[in-house]
Design an enzyme around this catalytic site. Structure first.
Site, mmCIF file in Angstrom:
data_model
loop_
_atom_site.group_PDB
_atom_site.id
_atom_site.type_symbol
_atom_site.label_atom_id
_atom_site.label_comp_id
_atom_site.label_asym_id
_atom_site.label_seq_id
_atom_site.Cartn_x
_atom_site.Cartn_y
_atom_site.Cartn_z
ATOM 1 N N LEU A 1 -4.282 10.294 -4.942
ATOM 2 C CA LEU A 1 -5.066 10.962 -3.885
ATOM 3 C C LEU A 1 -6.571 10.771 -4.072
ATOM 4 O O LEU A 1 -7.065 10.710 -5.193
ATOM 5 C CB LEU A 1 -4.719 12.457 -3.869
ATOM 6 C CG LEU A 1 -3.242 12.764 -3.610
ATOM 7 C CD1 LEU A 1 -2.998 14.271 -3.662
ATOM 8 C CD2 LEU A 1 -2.773 12.200 -2.264
ATOM 9 N N GLY B 1 -4.388 8.165 8.546
ATOM 10 C CA GLY B 1 -5.735 7.592 8.572
ATOM 11 C C GLY B 1 -5.802 6.354 9.453
ATOM 12 O O GLY B 1 -4.854 5.565 9.511
ATOM 13 N N GLY C 1 0.571 9.326 -2.960
ATOM 14 C CA GLY C 1 -0.145 9.797 -4.151
ATOM 15 C C GLY C 1 -1.413 9.004 -4.389
ATOM 16 O O GLY C 1 -1.959 8.395 -3.474
ATOM 17 N N SER D 1 -6.316 3.998 -2.264
ATOM 18 C CA SER D 1 -5.812 4.182 -3.629
ATOM 19 C C SER D 1 -5.985 2.890 -4.426
ATOM 20 O O SER D 1 -6.152 2.911 -5.640
ATOM 21 C CB SER D 1 -4.335 4.559 -3.590
ATOM 22 O OG SER D 1 -4.176 5.675 -2.752
ATOM 23 N N LYS E 1 -7.537 3.897 8.779
ATOM 24 C CA LYS E 1 -7.718 2.696 7.945
ATOM 25 C C LYS E 1 -6.516 1.775 8.121
ATOM 26 O O LYS E 1 -6.656 0.570 8.233
ATOM 27 C CB LYS E 1 -7.883 3.063 6.464
ATOM 28 C CG LYS E 1 -8.181 1.823 5.635
ATOM 29 C CD LYS E 1 -8.463 2.156 4.204
ATOM 30 C CE LYS E 1 -7.210 2.475 3.448
ATOM 31 N NZ LYS E 1 -6.304 1.319 3.288
ATOM 32 N N GLY F 1 -10.218 10.422 1.056
ATOM 33 C CA GLY F 1 -9.646 10.046 2.357
ATOM 34 C C GLY F 1 -8.455 10.947 2.683
ATOM 35 O O GLY F 1 -8.287 11.398 3.827
ATOM 36 N N HIS F 2 -7.630 11.233 1.674
ATOM 37 C CA HIS F 2 -6.493 12.138 1.901
ATOM 38 C C HIS F 2 -7.007 13.548 2.226
ATOM 39 O O HIS F 2 -6.467 14.221 3.098
ATOM 40 C CB HIS F 2 -5.590 12.202 0.662
ATOM 41 C CG HIS F 2 -4.911 10.904 0.341
ATOM 42 N ND1 HIS F 2 -5.275 10.119 -0.727
ATOM 43 C CD2 HIS F 2 -3.905 10.251 0.972
ATOM 44 C CE1 HIS F 2 -4.496 9.045 -0.756
ATOM 45 N NE2 HIS F 2 -3.666 9.088 0.259
ATOM 46 N N GLN G 1 -0.395 0.697 11.139
ATOM 47 C CA GLN G 1 0.624 1.676 10.743
ATOM 48 C C GLN G 1 0.608 2.865 11.703
ATOM 49 O O GLN G 1 1.658 3.341 12.159
ATOM 50 C CB GLN G 1 0.353 2.139 9.309
ATOM 51 C CG GLN G 1 1.125 3.382 8.902
ATOM 52 C CD GLN G 1 0.980 3.706 7.432
ATOM 53 O OE1 GLN G 1 1.607 3.076 6.601
ATOM 54 N NE2 GLN G 1 0.167 4.693 7.100
HETATM 55 O O1 PAF Z 1 -0.040 5.261 4.320
HETATM 56 C C1 PAF Z 1 0.713 5.575 3.379
HETATM 57 O O2 PAF Z 1 0.288 6.120 2.357
HETATM 58 C C2 PAF Z 1 2.195 5.258 3.494
HETATM 59 O O3 PAF Z 1 2.401 4.076 4.188
HETATM 60 C C3 PAF Z 1 3.009 6.416 4.099
HETATM 61 C C4 PAF Z 1 2.598 6.701 5.523
HETATM 62 C C5 PAF Z 1 2.824 7.666 3.249
HETATM 63 C C6 PAF Z 1 4.497 6.050 4.101
HETATM 64 O O4 PAF Z 1 4.966 5.798 2.818
#
Ligand code: PAF
Length: 282
Positions: free
Chosen positions: A33, A149, A31, A188, A151, A36-37, A155
């Site tokens: 948002l 992303g 969330g 965010s 960024k 970038g999203h 991850q």
């Molecule tokens: O990058 C994020 O916003 C979070 O780490 C994700 C991938 C939604 C997992 O909670």
């Protein structure tokens, strides 16, 4: 846009879409948002029949309870952004028990050492939390393609590794960092900075661009010293780490090797807000 508020409702929806042979693009979020999203959704819309997003502030990936508590939440604002964008067909907003039916805790993963570098060092357990929620969301949403992303480059690498190891039937797509006009990577967390601090934080991107110019001209230890000097002179900013790493292994390096790709990674704390950024080095 459909708002799917439980696992059961999501499953019925997914079943109908699969029966119609729809190709699903998925972008999970927590969330708060921002543009970038929207760039993730734009990519997803171009390559799929249907775009699904999720909004779930995943408790197991926060190693700092204060950070979890302070994480910005405004579900009505988020739904209205999604509606207005016209890019998303359905948003899944699960309850904690839809993701964690028993205990709210992470599985333990072995990401071949990727989890021990950078963010893994300063945020113990974070990537187990990310792996757990993303794997569960993939099992429920059953996407063909999933968008993340760059960024959060570490991850992204870890999710690719998880998909490979668990042989999950989804393609992972990395989307370039979306930047504000001044170059600050959208996040965010930026909402927690006032306008002046947000403007001052452009120094992070400016520094990365300089690093790219210095790369292969001076040594990596010299680059690190210059970066440290820049942040020593910034009021209210602390350089948490800056390093250059191999893009595949994420291992930090002090030397350049031929035929490998390198990326600079940086974390700066601005007025208590942790800002993260990175750049591929040419
Ligand atoms: O990058 C994020 O916003 C979070 O780490 C994700 C991938 C939604 C997992 O909670």
């Amino acid at each position: 846009m459909e708002v799917l508020k439980s696992k059961k409702i999501l499953q019925d929806f997914i079943e109908r879409q699969k029966e119609m042979g729809k190709k699903i693009g998925f972008a999970p979020t927590m969330g708060a948002l921002h543009d970038g999203h929207l760039s993730l959704y734009k990519n997803a819309k171009e390559e799929n029949d249907l775009v699904i997003s999720s909004i779930f502030v995943n408790p197991t990936q926060f190693n700092n309870p204060e950070d979890l508590e302070k994480y910005p939440r405004d579900i009505n604002r988020d739904i209205s952004i999604l509606e207005k964008s016209g890019l998303v067909d359905a948003v899944y907003i699960p309850e904690v028990t839809d993701i964690y039916p028993e205990k709210t805790e992470s599985q333990h993963y072995n990401f071949d050492g990727l989890e021990d570098e950078m963010e893994g060092k300063s945020r113990p357990g974070h990537f187990d939390g990310v792996g757990t929620v993303v794997e569960e969301l993939f099992r429920q949403v059953k996407p063909d393609n999933a968008y993340f992303g760059e960024k959060d480059f570490q991850q992204l690498a870890i999710i690719r590794k998880m998909v490979e190891k668990k042989k999950l039937p989804v393609k992972i797509k990395g989307v370039p960092i979306y930047r504000a006009e001044n170059g600050l990577a959208l996040s965010s967390r930026n909402q927690r900075l006032d306008t002046d601090r947000r403007e001052a934080s452009k120094v992070i991107y400016e520094t990365l661009k300089k690093v790219n110019e210095w790369f292969r001209v001076i040594t990596i230890p010299e680059i690190k010293q210059r970066v440290q000097d820049i942040f020593d002179n910034q009021r209210g900013m602390q350089l948490e780490y800056f390093l250059i790493a191999d893009e595949e292994t994420l291992k930090e390096t002090d030397f350049f090797y031929k035929d490998r790709n390198f990326r600079a990674f940086i974390v700066v704390v601005v007025d208590g807000v942790r800002l993260i950024d990175n750049m591929h080095l040419d």
